[in-house]
Design an enzyme around this catalytic site. Structure first.
Site, PDB file in Angstrom:
ATOM      1  N   GLU A   1      16.066  59.340  26.374  1.00 51.02           N
ATOM      2  CA  GLU A   1      15.788  58.233  25.456  1.00 51.02           C
ATOM      3  C   GLU A   1      15.113  58.674  24.171  1.00 51.02           C
ATOM      4  OE1 GLU A   1      13.056  55.536  27.419  1.00 51.02           O
ATOM      5  OE2 GLU A   1      12.349  57.155  28.696  1.00 51.02           O
TER       6      GLU A   1
ATOM      7  N   ARG B   1      51.489  28.932  21.083  1.00 52.21           N
ATOM      8  CA  ARG B   1      50.574  30.066  21.017  1.00 52.21           C
ATOM      9  C   ARG B   1      49.916  30.197  22.380  1.00 52.21           C
ATOM     10  NH1 ARG B   1      46.454  26.910  17.072  1.00 52.21           N
ATOM     11  NH2 ARG B   1      46.152  25.131  18.414  1.00 52.21           N
TER      12      ARG B   1
ATOM     13  N   GLY C   1      18.482  55.902  28.357  1.00 49.27           N
ATOM     14  CA  GLY C   1      17.668  54.714  28.086  1.00 49.27           C
ATOM     15  C   GLY C   1      17.974  54.290  26.667  1.00 49.27           C
TER      16      GLY C   1
ATOM     17  N   SER D   1      19.878  59.474  32.858  1.00 50.37           N
ATOM     18  CA  SER D   1      20.169  58.068  32.653  1.00 50.37           C
ATOM     19  C   SER D   1      19.764  57.746  31.217  1.00 50.37           C
ATOM     20  CB  SER D   1      19.378  57.211  33.641  1.00 50.37           C
ATOM     21  OG  SER D   1      19.622  55.851  33.368  1.00 50.37           O
TER      22      SER D   1
ATOM     23  N   TYR E   1      28.325  56.004  35.777  1.00 49.01           N
ATOM     24  CA  TYR E   1      28.052  54.597  36.053  1.00 49.01           C
ATOM     25  C   TYR E   1      27.330  53.932  34.889  1.00 49.01           C
ATOM     26  CZ  TYR E   1      23.226  55.988  36.871  1.00 49.01           C
ATOM     27  OH  TYR E   1      21.958  56.468  36.706  1.00 49.01           O
TER      28      TYR E   1
ATOM     29  N   HIS F   1      38.791  19.195  18.260  1.00 53.63           N
ATOM     30  CA  HIS F   1      38.092  20.386  17.780  1.00 53.63           C
ATOM     31  C   HIS F   1      36.995  20.830  18.742  1.00 53.63           C
ATOM     32  CE1 HIS F   1      34.920  22.427  15.357  1.00 53.63           C
ATOM     33  NE2 HIS F   1      35.976  23.092  14.927  1.00 53.63           N
TER      34      HIS F   1
ATOM     35  N   CYS G   1      20.993  52.943  31.518  1.00 51.93           N
ATOM     36  CA  CYS G   1      20.211  51.860  32.107  1.00 51.93           C
ATOM     37  C   CYS G   1      19.641  50.935  31.039  1.00 51.93           C
ATOM     38  CB  CYS G   1      19.113  52.410  33.000  1.00 51.93           C
ATOM     39  SG  CYS G   1      17.961  53.460  32.113  1.00 51.93           S
TER      40      CYS G   1
ATOM     41  N   GLY H   1      41.230  24.824  13.358  1.00 52.87           N
ATOM     42  CA  GLY H   1      40.665  23.962  12.334  1.00 52.87           C
ATOM     43  C   GLY H   1      40.164  24.668  11.084  1.00 52.87           C
TER      44      GLY H   1
ATOM     45  N   LYS I   1      51.176  31.906  14.063  1.00 53.10           N
ATOM     46  CA  LYS I   1      52.032  30.723  13.978  1.00 53.10           C
ATOM     47  C   LYS I   1      53.430  31.106  13.508  1.00 53.10           C
ATOM     48  CE  LYS I   1      49.740  27.030  12.689  1.00 53.10           C
ATOM     49  NZ  LYS I   1      48.972  26.356  11.635  1.00 53.10           N
TER      50      LYS I   1
ATOM     51  N   ARG J   1      11.850  49.626  37.885  1.00 49.85           N
ATOM     52  CA  ARG J   1      10.653  49.899  37.094  1.00 49.85           C
ATOM     53  C   ARG J   1       9.425  49.691  37.943  1.00 49.85           C
ATOM     54  NH1 ARG J   1      13.433  46.577  32.384  1.00 49.85           N
ATOM     55  NH2 ARG J   1      13.925  45.437  34.275  1.00 49.85           N
TER      56      ARG J   1
ATOM     57  N   MET K   1      41.748  26.711   8.949  1.00 47.59           N
ATOM     58  CA  MET K   1      42.678  26.662   7.839  1.00 47.59           C
ATOM     59  C   MET K   1      43.325  25.288   7.812  1.00 47.59           C
ATOM     60  SD  MET K   1      42.329  29.407   6.544  1.00 47.59           S
ATOM     61  CE  MET K   1      42.206  31.150   6.632  1.00 47.59           C
TER      62      MET K   1
ATOM     63  N   ARG L   1      51.534  25.298   6.037  1.00 46.00           N
ATOM     64  CA  ARG L   1      50.653  25.525   7.193  1.00 46.00           C
ATOM     65  C   ARG L   1      50.091  26.933   7.170  1.00 46.00           C
ATOM     66  NH1 ARG L   1      54.378  24.435  12.298  1.00 46.00           N
ATOM     67  NH2 ARG L   1      52.355  23.961  13.246  1.00 46.00           N
TER      68      ARG L   1
END
Ligand code: ADP
Ligand code: MG
Ligand code: MG
Length: 914
Positions: A774, A363, A795, A793, A880, A481, A860, A105, A26, A587, A107, A96
């Site tokens: 994993e 703002r 896990g 990959s 990826y 609000h 993954c 809302g 502000k 899977r 403050m 303010r």
């Protein structure tokens, strides 16, 4: 001595827009507007550093601050030609709050500071407007007692017992007894009477008197802003939004201008574009003879800002364009100027005092995902922003909302509208009515879908609003609000449905003479603002051409590939529609769950309960057909894009039938007794199955299980190739912890490969052999694993589970407390723990590539669709990420953000080096 105080105004402005960290949003923007020559009432900003020093100093103002404030106040007095506390010509001030990022809302603001028994007569004399003075005074008393004397002191009155509610109650009672409809109907005598009553009530309830001394009021106002930073509500909001506690808030002290001096005065709130749809139309609300947050508070229905954007609720009211056309034109050109300057949609506040316009705030405006996307694409077309800026304008999380369901238009056509309100948050939602925020949280915990229905919401309701599927209020406008918060989250929301009478204490609402209670089901169309009784169907909201355009732009800047986790040909198709470049996790075991799983599950059970190799091979032989069918259909749907097939992963005992019926069937098919089935089942029981006989361990002990799956994969691919179609399977071995496991499995794979080539009389099948990483040990030994594996990959579900030693299924018991007490920053199963598990991943990638520079790396785990995790994956150099089909667009955008941010950081560091 630090500079704690920064002035702004037409004479001297110290701050700038890029000083948000120090001056808060502000304050920085008030300074910037002053610099642009826009009319802003003079004032000064007390820095966030000062707030932090205040708390470090046991909640006392730091040394030197007082003098700086007094000096800056002098400047304000000079510019405004008035004096604070003066008897004849008193200046009034507002206090303010303003943190770095807007916290709607959270403050509190106190207006009209400086009114007291000694300044009132002078102001009356000067303005010749006694009504205005007492209207301002009663507002000061209300705000001050609420914010400074109650909230900042940490007093927590029960629901409906707060001082503000009590004072408002006194006013309502008076209005009723006099037959007034609006607060503007109150006469001078009424207001005077109210002020006296208010002060009495304050003394009685809070045990202290309302201060009658301007300076005391001012310092109370400043201190309250600081204190509110550590208030309960602000802290709760920061937790949800992930805002650090040490940012602190700035305080702005500013000369008052008055929108409540009569009908040539007004106050309003506006957006440079429509924040719900993104339409490039100046959009807003205003009220004549009003002050501060009257527009937002929903006491009167606000007027529309212009003719073009009138809606059903405010059609009958005068627009500012009509009522004060010259001022409207000035406001219009100011908002254009501000938007062009900031190059983004702005949310502005203004006040008109006796025919003169002042800007009080600007703002970057909150917006729905739909609006964010439309604005980004439009502003790019208008050449207001660059392509990269356009990509950065939409937050990955916001896309979610574009992919969210909307009310099925066919069902909607047939349904009768129960109530209408303003469309404050898009999409559709249905659920059971609850009237209290706490109930929303509670019901949600019990797995219920709820719609939070309130007269209006306030910051205490935030957690409940979060928990609800949708929010419905009977009061308030597009800047209330509820609307602000819902828009920020992209949550379905309707506000200001005025024909509804909500009685939250009694737990019911009335519409057109019909009553609804807690638990009744309703449906919201937040895009239109319509409420329906009962549950209406929902459909997907894709296929928007703006969306397609935007995603093309996103892909232009993204480097990281995005795949989907998909277990069925149908999922695969959805994933491709969302732009997945392959499947990162298929899977195999999925075919044993849910729809149409009966037959394959039976065969799997037969296999599991076999006691000889022969029995097992017999069952596997029959199962083969099902596996191959699914594999083939998925490869075909992906048309040559890579598909990672994970070999059977879960512990076998998960599949053992518990009911007698199924046990008997199996016993018959195997030619054994039910008792024998039970015995074999018990034999498979494990104490800790997630760390037991699963994943590659099954392939090691039962090689024929791996062999069957691999054969299904190769034959499916070969079959497609023969038919002139492309296929690119990737065989992924799960739960590995040592290179030797991979060597063993590779022997089987090589063997089957040769056999399939021979059988199909072909020379080659494109495929890769890789492993899921994993287990922490696999990360440590990644250089060895990568000598066999062509891809990794990660896990991250299991890696997190084993890295933390947290059982994912039992984390509910303690995670909440870990988060509340900040022992952990976030749930590591939702977003990668970059500090710890991230190191394992980083090490795995680096070590893996050290022995196999062509190693393909992806993720993954569940976190693959989490924007922060996507950025992490980009940084450690993965090829990826893979996530659920519906999160693919989100991951694509997060990947583009990561690439753009990285490029700009790179630029910064080279600049620094030079
Ligand atoms: P918030 O952070 O909730 O937006 P603000 O500080 O903007 O709170 O203040 C609340 C209301 O009071 C706004 O409508 C604002 O425009 C108004 N207001 C604040 N300061 C002044 C002032 N000096 N003169 C007139 N109105 C003011
Ligand atoms: Mg406020
Ligand atoms: Mg404001």
């Amino acid at each position: 001595m630090p500079k704690y105080v920064y002035s702004f105004g037409s004479k001297k402005t110290d701050g700038r827009a890029d000083m948000k960290n120090l001056l808060g949003g502000k304050g920085a923007n008030l300074a910037e507007m002053s610099r642009l020559g826009i009319p802003v009432p003079a004032g000064f900003t007390i820095t966030t550093d000062c707030c932090n020093d205040y708390f470090a100093n046991k909640a006392r103002f730091p040394k030197g601050m007082k003098e700086q404030v007094e000096k800056a106040l002098k400047l304000v007095e000079e510019e405004m030609g008035m004096k604070f506390g003066d008897l004849a010509n008193p200046l009034l001030l507002s206090s303010r709050s303003g943190a770095r990022s807007s916290m709607p809302g959270m403050m509190e603001t106190v207006l009209n500071i400086g009114l007291c028994s000694k300044t009132i007569p002078g102001l009356i004399k000067k303005t010749k407007n006694e009504r205005f003075v007492y209207d301002s005074y009663r507002r000061l008393i209300t705000m001050y007692s609420d914010v400074v004397m109650e909230k900042a002191e940490g007093i927590e009155p029960g629901e409906g017992k707060g001082i503000r509610v009590q004072l408002d109650g006194i006013m309502d009672k008076l209005k009723k007894s006099k037959g007034y409809k609006n607060d503007t109907d109150l006469k001078v005598e009424d207001l005077k009477h109210l002020c006296d009553e208010y002060k009495k009530r304050i003394r009685k309830v809070l045990g202290r008197s309302f201060p009658d001394e301007p300076m005391k009021q001012l310092w109370g106002g400043i201190g309250a802003v600081f204190k509110s930073w550590n208030g309960k509500r602000a802290v709760a909001y920061r937790r949800i939004e992930g805002i650090p506690d040490d940012w602190g808030t700035a305080t702005n002290v500013q000369a008052m201008v008055f929108g409540n001096m009569g009908y040539n005065s007004a106050t309003g709130v506006a957006f440079t574009r429509n924040p719900a749809t993104g339409d490039n139309k100046f959009y807003g609300e205003w009220l004549p003879n009003a002050q501060g947050e009257d527009v937002v508070a929903g006491l009167r229905t606000p007027n529309p800002i212009n003719e073009e954007t009138k809606n059903e609720q405010n059609m009958h009211l005068d627009s500012l364009e009509k009522a004060m056309s010259k001022l409207y034109r000035q406001l219009y050109s100011i908002q254009r100027k501000i938007e062009r300057h900031y190059r983004d949609m702005q949310d502005i506040e203004f006040t008109i005092q006796e025919g003169r316009l002042y800007m009080l705030q600007t703002r970057v405006g909150k917006r729905t995902g739909t609006a964010a996307l439309n604005m980004a694409v439009d502003m790019l077309k208008e050449r207001l922003i660059t392509e990269k800026m356009a990509v950065m304008r939409v937050k990955p999380e916001q896309l979610d909302e574009l992919l969210h369901p909307i009310v099925d238009p066919v069902a909607e056509k047939k349904a009768e509208v129960l109530a209408r309100g303003l469309p404050a948050g898009p999409g559709g939602a249905s659920g059971q009515i609850v009237f209290k925020a706490d109930d929303a949280v509670e019901w949600r915990k019990r797995g219920k879908k709820v719609i939070l229905v309130r007269e209006e919401t306030n910051p205490e309701d935030v957690a409940g609003m979060r928990a609800a599927e949708g929010i419905l209020t009977s009061r308030g406008g597009m800047t209330s609000h509820a609307a602000l918060v819902a828009r920020g989250w992209g949550k379905c929301c309707i506000v200001g449905a005025g024909m509804m009478h909500v009685d939250s204490v009694a737990g019911k609402m009335k519409v057109n003479g019909k009553s609804y209670r807690e638990g009744d089901i309703i449906t919201l169309n937040g895009t239109k603002g319509y409420v329906y009784e009962g549950k209406l169907g929902m459909i997907d909201a894709t296929e928007n051409p703006q969306f397609q355009n935007f995603m093309r732009l996103v892909d232009k800047y993204r480097k990281l590939g995005v795949r989907a986790n998909a277990d069925t040909p149908e999922d695969a198709r959805v994933a491709r529609n969302f732009g997945a470049q392959g499947i990162g996790l298929f899977r195999t075991e999925h075919m044993f769950y849910g729809e149409k799983s009966e037959k394959p599950l039976f065969l799997l059970r037969q296999m599991i309960l076999s006691s000889t190799l022969e029995e097992r091979k017999n069952a596997l032989g029959k199962l083969y057909k099902y596996v191959k069918h699914d594999v083939k259909a998925t490869l075909e749907a992906m048309n040559g894009l890579p598909v990672t097939f994970r070999l059977l992963d879960p512990p076998l005992h998960e599949f053992i039938p518990q009911d007698l019926e199924k046990q008997r069937e199996l016993a018959d098919s195997l030619g054994i007794s039910v008792n024998e089935v039970k015995k074999r089942g018990e034999f498979l029981h494990e104490v800790n199955p997630m760390m037991g006989h699963r994943g590659v361990r099954l392939g090691i002990t039962y090689p024929e299980v791996s062999e069957m799956q691999v054969r299904a994969i190769f034959e499916a691919a070969a079959g497609l190739n023969k038919a002139g179609k492309r296929a690119f399977p990737e065989i992924m071995i799960p739960v590995t912890c040592d290179m030797n496991e991979l060597i063993e499995q590779k022997k089987i794979i090589d063997e089957v490969y040769k056999e399939v080539l021979k059988k199909f009389k072909i020379r080659k099948i494109n495929y890769l052999l890789g492993t899921m990483i994993e287990i922490p040990r696999a990360c440590l030994l990644a250089d060895r694993m990568a000598q066999i594996a062509e891809f990794f990959s990660f896990g991250t579900n299991d890696l997190t589970q084993m890295g933390f030693g947290f059982s994912r299924d039992d984390i509910g018991e303690f995670l909440g407390e870990y988060l509340d007490r900040r022992i952990l920053k976030a749930d590591p199963f939702q977003t990668i723990d970059q500090d710890g598990i991230g190191q394992l991943i980083d090490m795995g990638v680096t070590k893996g590539r050290s022995t196999n520079k062509n190693l393909k790396v992806g993720i993954c785990g569940e976190q693959g669709g989490d924007p922060a995790s996507v950025k992490f994956c980009n940084r450690v150099g993965m090829n990826y990420v893979s996530c659920s089909p519906y999160r693919v667009p989100i991951a694509r955008l997060a990947a583009a953000h990561a690439a753009i941010e990285e490029a700009s950081e790179g630029k910064k560091t080279t600049k620094n080096k030079r």
